[in-house]
Design an enzyme around this catalytic site. Structure first.
Site, PDB file in Angstrom:
ATOM      1  N   CYS A 250       0.572  10.442   9.767  1.00  0.00           N
ATOM      2  CA  CYS A 250       1.419   9.812  10.788  1.00  0.00           C
ATOM      3  C   CYS A 250       2.881   9.857  10.336  1.00  0.00           C
ATOM      4  CB  CYS A 250       0.985   8.365  10.999  1.00  0.00           C
ATOM      5  SG  CYS A 250       1.916   7.490  12.272  1.00  0.00           S
TER       6      CYS A 250
ATOM      7  N   ARG B  24      -5.430   6.082   0.484  1.00  0.00           N
ATOM      8  CA  ARG B  24      -4.565   4.911   0.599  1.00  0.00           C
ATOM      9  C   ARG B  24      -4.858   4.071  -0.631  1.00  0.00           C
ATOM     10  NH1 ARG B  24      -2.586   3.206   5.716  1.00  0.00           N
ATOM     11  NH2 ARG B  24      -2.052   5.084   6.855  1.00  0.00           N
TER      12      ARG B  24
ATOM     13  N   ARG C 195       4.075   0.427   2.535  1.00  0.00           N
ATOM     14  CA  ARG C 195       4.129  -0.715   3.455  1.00  0.00           C
ATOM     15  C   ARG C 195       3.822  -1.973   2.650  1.00  0.00           C
ATOM     16  NH1 ARG C 195       1.919  -4.025   7.738  1.00  0.00           N
ATOM     17  NH2 ARG C 195      -0.280  -3.640   7.271  1.00  0.00           N
TER      18      ARG C 195
ATOM     19  N   GLU D  63      -2.339  -3.354  12.548  1.00  0.00           N
ATOM     20  CA  GLU D  63      -1.775  -2.575  13.647  1.00  0.00           C
ATOM     21  C   GLU D  63      -2.597  -2.731  14.923  1.00  0.00           C
ATOM     22  OE1 GLU D  63      -0.027   1.351  13.090  1.00  0.00           O
ATOM     23  OE2 GLU D  63       0.988  -0.028  14.416  1.00  0.00           O
TER      24      GLU D  63
ATOM     25  N   ARG E 206       3.064  -7.379  12.834  1.00  0.00           N
ATOM     26  CA  ARG E 206       1.750  -6.977  13.354  1.00  0.00           C
ATOM     27  C   ARG E 206       0.871  -8.218  13.478  1.00  0.00           C
ATOM     28  NH1 ARG E 206       0.161  -1.340  10.031  1.00  0.00           N
ATOM     29  NH2 ARG E 206       2.071  -0.228  10.604  1.00  0.00           N
TER      30      ARG E 206
ATOM     31  N   THR F   8       5.191   7.910  10.763  1.00  0.00           N
ATOM     32  CA  THR F   8       5.723   6.598  10.366  1.00  0.00           C
ATOM     33  C   THR F   8       5.495   6.317   8.887  1.00  0.00           C
ATOM     34  OG1 THR F   8       3.653   5.427  10.821  1.00  0.00           O
ATOM     35  CG2 THR F   8       5.220   5.609  12.635  1.00  0.00           C
TER      36      THR F   8
ATOM     37  N   ARG G 151       0.837  -1.200   0.000  1.00  0.00           N
ATOM     38  CA  ARG G 151       0.000   0.000   0.000  1.00  0.00           C
ATOM     39  C   ARG G 151       0.867   1.244   0.000  1.00  0.00           C
ATOM     40  NH1 ARG G 151       1.620   3.052   4.681  1.00  0.00           N
ATOM     41  NH2 ARG G 151       0.877   2.087   6.601  1.00  0.00           N
TER      42      ARG G 151
ATOM     43  N   GLU H  68      -7.156   7.334   7.573  1.00  0.00           N
ATOM     44  CA  GLU H  68      -6.041   8.031   8.231  1.00  0.00           C
ATOM     45  C   GLU H  68      -5.463   9.108   7.313  1.00  0.00           C
ATOM     46  OE1 GLU H  68      -3.356   5.563  10.475  1.00  0.00           O
ATOM     47  OE2 GLU H  68      -1.656   6.786   9.842  1.00  0.00           O
TER      48      GLU H  68
END
Ligand code: ADP
Ligand code: CIR
Length: 357
Positions: free
Chosen positions: A272, A229, A281, A315, A310, A274, A126, A225
């Site tokens: 975020c 995405r 990811r 998550e 994970r 991260t 993603r 988020e």
């Protein structure tokens, strides 16, 4: 141009409590009194204060990180907090480092993860994108949620052939359909306390939704988020095929009117810290029964290869039936192709180790 005194008082109060709360978060590690005092009076152009950045981490001491960029300017205004968090999470990306230009490389030149199909259940890659000239979740209005949804769902209509699909708004989706999509690992969950406490779930479910193609191998999430995405996934371990599909879909979206926010030092901007940089990811759902006999040992060994472990539902979830989600941890300071290689080689190593046990 300062944070209101009521916000500063609340910050002092909450920071005082946090100081005596045990937490392994990066927020705890890097929000020293000195950094706190430097940042507590600041406000971004969008009006976000330090409180907007850290409220999720203050409320959830079990956070891994504990800070979100309430708006795109937060990374600059609150750099004294974000820089060390970024350097720690992304394995040494220093304040003087510059994220490299995109390089997706040759998708066909990736290691085959699990040629015999013994361990890898599914593979997913993603990336995240924010639209230029829009703030992030906590500072977005209901109108902006809807505008972004319009733009993204409109652009997704341009996908054709195998990528052709439909956008389904969360508003009006029946609960059963929503739950099935979550259980099948296609849709984001609802009620994530880390996001809620960051004020990332305002006006929910307005402007949120999911796109997918006919066989659910290409998916897009809108306004969860991040604004966007984009996800490519399929059963088995064909990392090259999954990655090639993501590249093709993103390329087509980039040729639409969408303009994505990219920072000259941080790469693609995300909510975020991260997820900055490549935002990539790449994960597998994998069963490694011998290595995972001790889950802490699995995490330790994965860490050697810069991989993150994970649970089955992503998550902050636990493993179900011995299935783990293993992915590249860092996303900054390397190209997209390098992130894929890091993940692919790492997974191959984990499988090799499993076979020697
Ligand atoms: P992300 O930040 O990448 O969106 P999450 O941890 O929130 O990741 O997970 C989102 C969803 O994607 C979850 O349902 C998770 O189980 C699913 N998922 C992640 N990797 C895989 C994979 N390789 N195969 C199937 N589902 C996956
Ligand atoms: C935490 O600190 O644990 C949450 N705020 C989530 C951090 C990681 N988020 C992510 O990778 N998207």
């Amino acid at each position: 141009n300062q944070a209101p005194s009521s916000v500063q008082r609340k910050l002092e109060e909450e920071y005082g409590k946090f100081a005596t709360t045990p937490s392994d978060s990066l927020l705890k590690k890097y929000l020293t009194r000195e950094v706190f005092d430097k940042l507590k009076t600041r406000k971004t152009r969008y009006g976000s204060s330090l409180l907007d950045v850290i409220q999720s981490g203050l409320k959830n001491p079990d956070s891994g990180i504990g800070a979100y960029a309430a708006d795109p300017e937060a990374y600059t205004t609150f750099a004294a907090l974000f820089d060390p968090i970024i350097e720690d999470y992304h394995e040494g990306f220093k304040p003087t480092d510059v994220h490299p230009p995109s390089n997706w490389g040759d998708a066909s030149k990736l290691p085959s993860l699990d040629p015999e199909g013994k361990y890898v259940i599914s593979t997913r890659v993603r990336c995240a994108r924010s639209l230029e000239n829009y703030p992030f979740n906590p500072t977005m209005s209901r109108e902006q949620y809807l505008e972004i949804q319009d733009k993204i769902s409109g652009a997704l209509k341009s996908l054709d052939g195998d990528l052709k699909g439909e956008y389904y708004p969360l508003e009006g989706m029946d609960k059963e359909t929503q739950q099935r999509l979550i259980d099948d690992h296609f849709l984001f969950k609802e009620g994530d306390r880390f996001l809620q406490d960051a004020r990332a779930c305002e006006f929910w479910p307005t402007g949120r939704g999911i796109f997918y193609n006919g066989n659910k191998t290409l998916l897009a999430w809108c306004n969860e988020e991040d604004h966007l995405r984009l996800i490519s996934m399929q059963k088995g371990g064909d990392l090259s095929a999954v990655y090639a599909r993501l590249i093709e879909a993103l390329g087509k979206l980039e040729r639409q009117q969408l303009r994505f926010a990219r920072h000259e030092r941080l790469g693609y901007l995300t909510f975020c810290p991260t997820n900055l940089g490549t935002t990539i990811r790449a994960s597998v759902h994998v069963r490694l029964p011998k290595l995972a006999a001790d889950p802490q040992e699995l995490k330790r060994v994965a860490g050697i290869y810069n991989l993150q472990v994970r649970g089955t539902r992503g998550e902050h979830s636990e493993s179900e039936g011995g299935v783990y989600d293993v992915s590249n941890k860092r996303r900054m300071g390397l190209t997209e192709h390098a992130a894929l290689l890091e993940m692919g080689n790492g997974i191959a190593e984990l499988i090799r180790r499993e076979e020697t046990l």
